[in-house]
Design an enzyme around this catalytic site. Structure first.
Site, PDB file in Angstrom:
ATOM      1  N   GLY A   1     -40.612 -74.855  -3.048  1.00 15.70           N
ATOM      2  CA  GLY A   1     -40.782 -76.075  -4.270  1.00 15.70           C
ATOM      3  C   GLY A   1     -38.981 -75.723  -4.570  1.00 15.70           C
ATOM      4  N   SER A   2     -38.638 -76.164  -5.558  1.00 18.90           N
ATOM      5  CA  SER A   2     -37.380 -76.372  -6.081  1.00 18.90           C
ATOM      6  C   SER A   2     -37.657 -74.995  -7.378  1.00 18.90           C
ATOM      7  CB  SER A   2     -37.406 -77.550  -6.900  1.00 18.90           C
ATOM      8  OG  SER A   2     -37.887 -78.017  -7.549  1.00 18.90           O
TER       9      SER A   2
ATOM     10  N   ASP B   1     -45.064 -68.109  -6.668  1.00 19.64           N
ATOM     11  CA  ASP B   1     -44.492 -69.465  -6.674  1.00 19.64           C
ATOM     12  C   ASP B   1     -45.116 -69.843  -7.759  1.00 19.64           C
ATOM     13  OD1 ASP B   1     -44.787 -71.765  -4.882  1.00 19.64           O
ATOM     14  OD2 ASP B   1     -46.799 -71.342  -4.217  1.00 19.64           O
TER      15      ASP B   1
ATOM     16  N   ALA C   1     -45.837 -74.628  -9.057  1.00 22.49           N
ATOM     17  CA  ALA C   1     -47.132 -75.208  -8.784  1.00 22.49           C
ATOM     18  C   ALA C   1     -46.598 -76.926 -10.048  1.00 22.49           C
ATOM     19  CB  ALA C   1     -48.313 -74.758 -10.243  1.00 22.49           C
TER      20      ALA C   1
ATOM     21  N   GLY D   1     -45.067 -80.124  -2.547  1.00 23.59           N
ATOM     22  CA  GLY D   1     -44.493 -80.131  -1.549  1.00 23.59           C
ATOM     23  C   GLY D   1     -44.902 -80.402  -0.418  1.00 23.59           C
TER      24      GLY D   1
ATOM     25  N   GLU E   1     -49.480 -71.958   1.279  1.00 23.27           N
ATOM     26  CA  GLU E   1     -49.704 -70.755   0.331  1.00 23.27           C
ATOM     27  C   GLU E   1     -51.194 -69.960  -0.376  1.00 23.27           C
ATOM     28  OE1 GLU E   1     -46.331 -74.308  -1.853  1.00 23.27           O
ATOM     29  OE2 GLU E   1     -48.211 -74.668  -2.139  1.00 23.27           O
TER      30      GLU E   1
HETATM   31  C1  5RP Z   1     -45.621 -77.141  -3.195  1.00 18.50           C
HETATM   32  C2  5RP Z   1     -45.645 -76.623  -4.726  1.00 18.50           C
HETATM   33  C3  5RP Z   1     -44.673 -76.106  -5.009  1.00 18.50           C
HETATM   34  O1  5RP Z   1     -45.555 -75.009  -6.222  1.00 18.50           O
HETATM   35  C4  5RP Z   1     -45.083 -77.209  -6.678  1.00 18.50           C
HETATM   36  O2  5RP Z   1     -44.683 -78.442  -5.596  1.00 18.50           O
HETATM   37  C5  5RP Z   1     -44.146 -77.676  -7.907  1.00 18.50           C
HETATM   38  O3  5RP Z   1     -42.734 -77.895  -7.279  1.00 18.50           O
HETATM   39  P1  5RP Z   1     -41.340 -77.614  -7.755  1.00 18.50           P
HETATM   40  O4  5RP Z   1     -41.200 -76.007  -8.015  1.00 18.50           O
HETATM   41  O5  5RP Z   1     -40.700 -78.021  -7.044  1.00 18.50           O
HETATM   42  O6  5RP Z   1     -41.737 -78.512  -8.930  1.00 18.50           O
HETATM   43  O7  5RP Z   1     -47.012 -76.379  -4.474  1.00 18.50           O
HETATM   44  O8  5RP Z   1     -46.227 -77.083  -1.568  1.00 18.50           O
END
Ligand code: 5RP
Length: 219
Positions: A29-30, A81, A83, A97, A103
């Site tokens: 994710g970003s 990670d 969320a 994502g 994950e």
């Molecule tokens: C990907 C995820 C990401 O951790 C979640 O979507 C958060 O993404 P971002 O850091 O882009 O806000 O679960 O599967």
């Protein structure tokens, strides 16, 4: 501070959890992309890195890391990670994502799970963000009907195939008062590969970035 700047400082704060000789799992994710940009600065401490998605593997490789398969290493010392939502009980919704299954595997294999978020993701109750479910394609309509029976509104994430070759249903409006029970219930539906509720394996540490910096919950 804008949301992306908060994601960056949350990612920065997670670096201090990386210690000499660790096997480290990297999410998707970003927010994690910021972490991957910063990771070479602590690269000499990392014994092995394992990735939760093809997208993160590509970025890690571009930054000079050799990405190990989970099957080739022992359990992870640390998993970092982002969320989509988190509560003060460390329960999460993940999978925005689409990488939720890998994950979940890496979170399950890790001794410590550090979750990095900006403050917009801290919620009183999970479920405003639609719950992603990875499903095997032939079971998609059946699982969607089951979710309707549970009073959710499933939407197929069109033109998206997971790294495992499956589909995603984003389930809106589920009542998530008891995330542990909801996770168990959904896990029992045949054809569900994984649900984006991380309650049975919640985060150990939440690093929450806001305008004043990064605050830590858990340990
Ligand atoms: C990907 C995820 C990401 O951790 C979640 O979507 C958060 O993404 P971002 O850091 O882009 O806000 O679960 O599967």
């Amino acid at each position: 501070m804008d949301q992306d700047a908060k994601k960056l400082i949350a990612a920065q704060a997670s670096l201090e959890f990386i210690q000499d000789g660790m096997i480290v799992g990297i999410g998707t994710g970003s927010t994690v992309n910021h972490l991957i940009d910063l990771l070479p600065s602590v690269g000499d401490k990392i014994q092995a890195v394992v990735s939760s998605s093809d997208a993160s593997t590509k970025l890690l490789t571009e930054r000079g890391f050799e990405v190990s398969r989970l099957n080739a290493v022992n359990d992870l010392d640390l998993y970092i990670d982002g969320a989509d939502e988190a509560t003060k009980h460390m329960h999460l919704i993940k999978g925005g994502g689409g990488a939720l299954t890998r994950e979940k595997v890496l979170a399950g294999a890790a001794r410590k799970f550090v979750c990095i978020i900006d403050d917009s993701k801290l919620v009183g109750m999970l479920g405003t963000f639609p719950l992603p479910l990875e499903v095997i394609p032939m079971a998609q309509a059946f699982i969607a009907r089951r979710m309707v029976k549970m009073r959710g509104q499933p939407i197929w994430r069109e033109n998206f195939v997971t790294d495992n070759g499956n589909h995603i249903l984003d389930v809106h409006n589920l009542s998530m008062a008891n995330p542990l029970e909801m996770e168990t219930r959904i896990n029992h539906i045949p054809g569900v590969v994984s649900a984006g509720i991380f309650a049975h394996r919640a985060a150990d540490v939440l690093l929450i970035a806001d305008d004043n910096g990064v605050r830590k919950m858990g340990n």
